[in-house]
Design an enzyme around this catalytic site. Structure first.
Site, PDB file in Angstrom:
ATOM      1  N   LYS A 146       0.860  -1.188   0.000  1.00  0.00           N
ATOM      2  CA  LYS A 146       0.000   0.000   0.000  1.00  0.00           C
ATOM      3  C   LYS A 146       0.890   1.230   0.000  1.00  0.00           C
ATOM      4  O   LYS A 146       1.703   1.418   0.913  1.00  0.00           O
ATOM      5  CB  LYS A 146      -0.920   0.029   1.219  1.00  0.00           C
ATOM      6  N   LYS A 148       1.552   5.265   0.039  1.00  0.00           N
ATOM      7  CA  LYS A 148       1.026   6.561   0.431  1.00  0.00           C
ATOM      8  C   LYS A 148       1.313   7.584  -0.667  1.00  0.00           C
ATOM      9  O   LYS A 148       2.417   7.625  -1.223  1.00  0.00           O
ATOM     10  CB  LYS A 148       1.674   7.013   1.742  1.00  0.00           C
ATOM     11  N   ASP A 173      -3.089   4.878  -1.143  1.00  0.00           N
ATOM     12  CA  ASP A 173      -3.849   5.668  -0.178  1.00  0.00           C
ATOM     13  C   ASP A 173      -3.557   7.133  -0.438  1.00  0.00           C
ATOM     14  O   ASP A 173      -2.454   7.621  -0.180  1.00  0.00           O
ATOM     15  CB  ASP A 173      -3.439   5.277   1.246  1.00  0.00           C
ATOM     16  N   GLU A 199      -7.623   4.476  -2.008  1.00  0.00           N
ATOM     17  CA  GLU A 199      -8.225   4.721  -0.707  1.00  0.00           C
ATOM     18  C   GLU A 199      -8.362   6.226  -0.466  1.00  0.00           C
ATOM     19  O   GLU A 199      -7.425   6.990  -0.702  1.00  0.00           O
ATOM     20  CB  GLU A 199      -7.338   4.078   0.363  1.00  0.00           C
ATOM     21  N   ASP A 222     -12.140   5.570   3.710  1.00  0.00           N
ATOM     22  CA  ASP A 222     -11.445   5.326   4.976  1.00  0.00           C
ATOM     23  C   ASP A 222     -11.912   6.357   5.997  1.00  0.00           C
ATOM     24  O   ASP A 222     -12.782   6.088   6.814  1.00  0.00           O
ATOM     25  CB  ASP A 222      -9.931   5.382   4.778  1.00  0.00           C
ATOM     26  N   LYS A 243     -11.750  -0.057  10.329  1.00  0.00           N
ATOM     27  CA  LYS A 243     -10.698  -0.037  11.336  1.00  0.00           C
ATOM     28  C   LYS A 243     -11.358  -0.065  12.708  1.00  0.00           C
ATOM     29  O   LYS A 243     -12.319   0.671  12.954  1.00  0.00           O
ATOM     30  CB  LYS A 243      -9.820   1.209  11.205  1.00  0.00           C
ATOM     31  N   ASP A 293      -4.968  -4.745   5.390  1.00  0.00           N
ATOM     32  CA  ASP A 293      -3.850  -3.833   5.660  1.00  0.00           C
ATOM     33  C   ASP A 293      -3.618  -3.795   7.168  1.00  0.00           C
ATOM     34  O   ASP A 293      -4.033  -2.869   7.851  1.00  0.00           O
ATOM     35  CB  ASP A 293      -4.186  -2.443   5.116  1.00  0.00           C
TER      36      ASP A 293
END
Length: 325
Positions: A146, A148, A173, A199, A222, A243, A293
């Site tokens: 993943k 950033k 993301d 994301e 998210d 999450k 993740d």
């Protein structure tokens, strides 16, 4: 009688630094809650949702002042969602498992957890650094990365990551950084590089920004998705990232996963930075997820004994939470 025995803050250093578009972290403060009934105890961990103004110290204060029922279902109405409720909810699950002598997955009616192909996060950096980090991660056996992003130079970063790790699966993301970009165009730039999903491209609370957007890649909520109550306004997303700290515990996370599936959303299960005490409950919610993740403990310089370790490219179940032993 069940009571909260303790609520404390622990600081855990990050291995190097963890960099996203909002800044860098060199450590994480987690809140650890312990509950007991005189004969058995249970533990849970939460990581404050810093972008919503939470702090570990504030979570401890909330736990110490909580005077409502110490029952998982009751927490959903007597305590606001967030890291404090997550720590307490998971502690109550652990307590019940120890009390009955059966693992949490069995109490929750889930299948026995299997090793998981978790993503490993490639922190935000220049393309050369991200390429090197991707090559190292693939060398460690990770098959899903993943990355950033920051909204500027994203294609160059992902092209570099792909050069460093040509055979891995990729998700990205955006951390809300695409809000003012042409989202469909930005996604189309990354699709040829094998990116599977984007994301949180837009600012949370501004979900209308996605109305009419026809992206070539699935878009995953998210920051925009916390609990089941958010699903009604997320119809322009394709998936949701669950999450436990956002949901306020395993109880709500499992309910959110069921509700999201019923509405046709893809499921990602993610985490904040934290030790395996916080990751272990999330691993139960992640067993049937489309993207996983759960590298929060793998990004730390050290972890708790009995934590979740990587082997054969998979995150292995640990022994420090929810085993009922």
């Amino acid at each position: 009688m069940t009571r909260i025995i303790s609520a404390t803050v622990e600081r855990w250093p990050v291995a190097g630094s963890f960099i996203i578009s909002r800044g860098a972290k060199t450590h994480v403060d987690v809140v650890v809650c312990m509950v007991g009934d005189g004969a058995h105890q249970g533990r849970g961990e939460g990581t404050a949702i810093y972008y919503e103004g939470e702090s570990a110290q504030g979570c401890v204060a909330a736990l110490k002042s909580y005077a409502g029922p110490l029952e998982r279902d009751a927490l959903l109405t007597h305590m606001p969602r967030g890291a404090a409720r997550n720590a307490l909810d998971c502690a109550l699950w652990d307590l019940e498992a120890n009390r009955q002598g059966v693992p949490v997955w069995q109490l929750a009616g889930l299948r026995k957890p299997a090793p998981l192909p978790t993503a490993f996060t490639i922190s935000l950096g220049d393309p050369a650094q991200m390429e090197a980090d991707a090559r190292a991660a693939e060398g460690r056996g990770f098959t899903l990365l993943k990355c950033k992003l920051t909204g500027e130079g994203d294609r160059d970063r992902i092209a570099a990551v792909r050069a460093g790790a040509p055979d891995v699966r990729l998700i990205v993301d955006a951390n809300e950084s695409w809000h003012d970009r042409d989202i469909a165009e930005a996604a189309a730039e990354l699709a040829p590089l094998g990116v599977e999903m984007v994301e949180q491209p837009i600012l949370h609370g501004r979900e209308e920004r996605l109305a009419g957007v026809k992206a070539t890649l699935p878009l995953c909520a998210d920051e925009s998705c916390h609990t089941r109550a958010d699903l009604d306004r997320l119809g322009d997303f394709d998936a949701v990232n669950i999450k436990l700290d956002k949901a306020g515990g395993l109880t709500e996370a499992l309910a959110l996963a069921r509700a999201a599936r019923d509405r046709g959303f893809g499921i990602m299960v993610g985490c904040m930075l934290g030790t395996s005490l916080g990751i272990a409950p999330a691993a139960l919610a992640a067993q049937d997820a489309d993207w996983i993740d759960l590298d929060g403990a793998l990004l730390l310089a050290d972890d708790r004994p009995g934590g979740l370790a990587m082997a054969g490219g998979l995150l292995q179940p640990g022994t420090l939470w929810g085993t009922g032993q």
